[in-house]
Design an enzyme around this catalytic site. Structure first.
Site, PDB file in Angstrom:
ATOM      1  N   LEU A 171      37.204  47.254  31.553  1.00 30.18           N
ATOM      2  CA  LEU A 171      38.047  47.253  30.360  1.00 30.18           C
ATOM      3  C   LEU A 171      37.352  46.501  29.234  1.00 30.18           C
ATOM      4  O   LEU A 171      37.431  46.891  28.063  1.00 30.18           O
ATOM      5  CB  LEU A 171      39.403  46.615  30.671  1.00 30.18           C
ATOM      6  CG  LEU A 171      40.189  47.220  31.841  1.00 30.18           C
ATOM      7  CD1 LEU A 171      41.552  46.559  31.973  1.00 30.18           C
ATOM      8  CD2 LEU A 171      40.352  48.722  31.662  1.00 30.18           C
TER       9      LEU A 171
ATOM     10  N   SER B  62      44.673  46.494  43.375  1.00 33.32           N
ATOM     11  CA  SER B  62      43.934  45.661  42.441  1.00 33.32           C
ATOM     12  C   SER B  62      43.147  44.542  43.120  1.00 33.32           C
ATOM     13  O   SER B  62      43.619  43.898  44.070  1.00 33.32           O
ATOM     14  CB  SER B  62      44.893  45.037  41.428  1.00 33.32           C
ATOM     15  OG  SER B  62      44.247  44.060  40.661  1.00 33.32           O
TER      16      SER B  62
ATOM     17  N   ARG C 161      32.391  42.768  44.476  1.00 32.31           N
ATOM     18  CA  ARG C 161      32.902  43.940  45.179  1.00 32.31           C
ATOM     19  C   ARG C 161      31.912  44.512  46.186  1.00 32.31           C
ATOM     20  O   ARG C 161      32.294  44.937  47.275  1.00 32.31           O
ATOM     21  CB  ARG C 161      33.294  45.011  44.158  1.00 32.31           C
ATOM     22  CG  ARG C 161      34.496  44.616  43.342  1.00 32.31           C
ATOM     23  CD  ARG C 161      34.787  45.604  42.246  1.00 32.31           C
ATOM     24  NE  ARG C 161      36.039  45.246  41.579  1.00 32.31           N
ATOM     25  CZ  ARG C 161      36.560  45.922  40.561  1.00 32.31           C
ATOM     26  NH1 ARG C 161      35.926  46.993  40.099  1.00 32.31           N
ATOM     27  NH2 ARG C 161      37.690  45.545  40.009  1.00 32.31           N
TER      28      ARG C 161
END
Length: 647
Positions: A449, A285, A338
């Protein structure tokens, strides 16, 4: 030239969604009972959409390829879900979440869609709390938040390292209630293999029963695709092995535009590849970057000694460690987005400072956090992730730094949709990762999400009514119509052709070859020469696939190799389109890094004057080059800037 109509409402940014809802068409409760909707997929987007639409009164047919909706790949999301609640009182707001998302996507997303996403984010948390999702809480009982990459506030709600699983259980409970009430009919172990159009509108699907091998026909007034992304094109990725892009690809072949296929995300914190027979990568994660510090040795000789097994990371002195993210990006440090973190890791490894037996790894070290917070606190926050790492790597991350390396993780590209989440085919909608709409060229962590549940709970239930309002006079369709028969015949012929190749190569061997081509030429670094070579290699691989594939077993039975072959045929074609899109986009932005376009410091260099558009690819037929259409990204409320995470 075809004009792209994104149907973005007029007015101020903060009022667009409200104005849309105030003026949309509605379907009254009695009429909803006369309308059928197919929802393909039972992940967060699919399950929430199916449950919400059924709750509203529509009849829903819901399909999943697993044996239970609870096995959808959404369970693999670990770190959290973003929302602009500002519980930490650290300056967060809906606008700041919107801006961080636009900036994180390197200014290649629609303003209106992203603002709507930020706007409904708070309602998602309320919905999930009401469902009983066990979010982490502070000592006083308030929901806890942690920070994530690309933001300087704490806005990520989480349930240890199991956030996706817990959110999916919440959506599954809502879905199960509607199944029990008879408003949702669930078809497990069914895979959509084609969409059926009647008079230009999506009116049903052909699904393959994965248990019996039979093709089955299903009709509805609208079809919703919520089948996730296409990053398993690369073979090795963090996605479940069954995750695929086939449903979306068949929609593309029936006229739906495929948007921004070159935008795929590399996740910086994955367990490195450990062997040539590996079939999947494991995600660690991004939440670990809250307390973990990323480093490599400063001296090449130390890195070489570690790779040779002569030196352990714990033997490297503090002054001999290069905390390169903290050095290069002092304002954000280990919490850069990221794409930035992934490229920085690749740069260090390419320069010879990588660790592990392959040299393709960097360290994620928790010694500082354990000393500062105590092992108990670290264990409470990340214990299940540490346990998972130790089971896979056989190393204790409390005592030895984790090893991580970037890996394929998420597709920002997907089916083009307008503001209403409808594709270019009337009546065909795409939600969640299956569409392109909200993340631009790079997705911020904890936003997948958020988007999936936003689309399913709070956007599609409004926008689909705008389409269905004038469909209430349309009677239910018979699956005996010639359009259904023709679609089924095409699939039967495709399966027959695959089964009768009778070559020498397995599906996995061809898929691995595809993965090598994709990673080498369309991976973290891309250039014109490599992309042109990739296109030729992919053409050759496609020829090899259709001439030398071997599928054991029968088509009219449970046949996992046939399932994989059907998906691989699509992956090869998706790879070709990705290469074409990457070659056309002569700039670097987000996850798309063209080596010819970078700043002197090695950062992504956009070309805003010529490339501020969504590339929308239209299928032109077998053997023909696709046509690229452009949706301009005209920014009214945000000024594009070079992304800066240094100060």
């Amino acid at each position: 030239m075809t004009q792209i109509n994104s149907k973005i409402p007029g007015g101020p940014l903060a009022e667009k969604w409200k104005n849309y809802k105030d003026h949309q068409k509605l379907v009254n409760p009695a009429n909803k009972r006369r309308l059928d909707i197919i929802v393909v997929g039972t992940g967060l987007a699919g399950a929430s959409a199916a449950a919400s639409l059924a709750e509203m009164g529509f009849n829903v047919l819901n399909f999943c390829i697993q044996d239970s909706p609870r096995r959808a790949h959404s369970i693999a999301a670990q770190g959290g879900i973003n929302a602009a609640k500002n519980y930490q009182n650290d300056g967060d707001s809906i606008y700041r979440l919107f801006y961080d998302t636009i900036k994180g996507g390197d200014y290649r997303a629609r303003e209106a869609n992203v603002y709507r996403l930020a706007e409904v984010s708070n309602s998602i948390i309320d919905q999930c709390v009401a469902q009983g999702v066990p979010f982490a809480r502070e000592y006083g009982g308030l929901l806890d938040n942690r920070s994530f990459g690309g933001a300087q506030v704490s806005r990520t709600f989480y349930a240890r390292g199991q956030t996706g699983q817990q959110l999916l259980l919440g959506a599954y409970s809502a879905l199960s209630r509607q199944i029990g009430l008879g408003k949702v009919k669930l078809y497990k172990r069914h895979e959509m293999v084609d969409v059926v159009k009647i008079d230009g509108r999506a009116r049903g699907i052909i699904a393959r029963n994965l248990t019996t091998g039979r093709l089955e026909r299903f009709a509805a007034h609208a079809v919703v695709v919520a089948t996730g992304g296409y990053v398993n094109t690369f073979f090795l990725s963090t996605n479940a092995m069954a995750s695929n892009g086939s449903a979306a690809w068949q929609c593309y072949k029936k006229g739906a535009y495929f948007a921004n296929p070159c935008y795929v995300q590399i996740h910086p914190t994955c367990i490195p590849v450990h062997g040539e027979f590996q079939s999947k990568l494991t995600l660690m994660s991004e939440s670990l970057r809250n307390d973990g510090r990323i480093w490599v040795p400063k001296k090449k000789e130390d890195a070489e000694a570690i790779r040779a097994g002569k030196l352990k990371p714990t033997q490297i002195k503090e002054e001999d460690r290069d905390y390169y993210l903290e050095r290069r990006y002092p304002a954000f440090g280990n919490l850069v987005p990221r794409d930035v973190a992934s490229r920085a890791a690749k740069e260090r490894c390419d320069a010879g400072y990588g660790v592990g037996s392959t040299g393709l790894a960097v360290y994620l070290d928790f010694a500082d956090a354990i000393h500062r917070l105590g092992k108990t606190v670290v264990e409470q926050r990340y214990g299940n992730l540490f346990q998972m790492y130790e089971k896979i790597v056989d190393d204790n991350p409390y005592e030895t730094p984790m090893m991580i390396f970037p890996a394929l993780h998420y597709a920002m590209g997907g089916l083009w949709v307008d503001y209403e989440l409808m594709t270019s085919v009337p009546g065909l909608f795409a939600i969640g990762e299956a569409n392109f709409s909200d993340h631009g060229a790079n997705r911020l962590g904890a936003s997948a999400l958020m988007q999936g549940l936003a689309d399913g709970y709070f956007v599609l239930p409004y926008t689909i009514q705008n389409y269905l309002a004038d469909q209430i006079q349309v009677p239910r369709f018979s699956t005996n119509l010639p359009e259904f028969a023709e679609a089924e015949k095409e699939i039967q012929e495709r399966i027959h052709r695959l089964m009768n190749i009778r070559g020498q190569r397995s599906v996995d061997s061809l898929h691995k070859e595809l993965g090598h081509i994709m990673w080498e030429h369309i991976g973290m670094g891309r250039n014109a020469a490599g992309l042109k070579e990739a296109i030729q290699l992919l053409k050759a691989l496609k020829k090899e696939f259709w001439s030398n594939l071997r599928i054991p077993g029968r088509a009219d039975d449970l046949n996992i190799e046939l399932e994989k072959a059907l998906r691989l045929a699509d992956f090869i074609e998706i790879g070709e389109l990705m290469a074409h899109d990457s070659l056309d986009r002569a700039e670097s932005c987000g996850g798309h890094f063209r080596e010819e376009y970078q700043t002197p410091e090695g950062e992504a260099l956009r070309q805003d004057d010529t490339l501020s558009y969504v590339s929308c690819w239209e299928y032109r037929g077998e053997g023909k080059d696709p046509l690229m259409l452009k949706e301009p990204l005209d920014y009214e409320f945000v000024v594009r800037q070079q992304r800066n995470y240094k100060n």
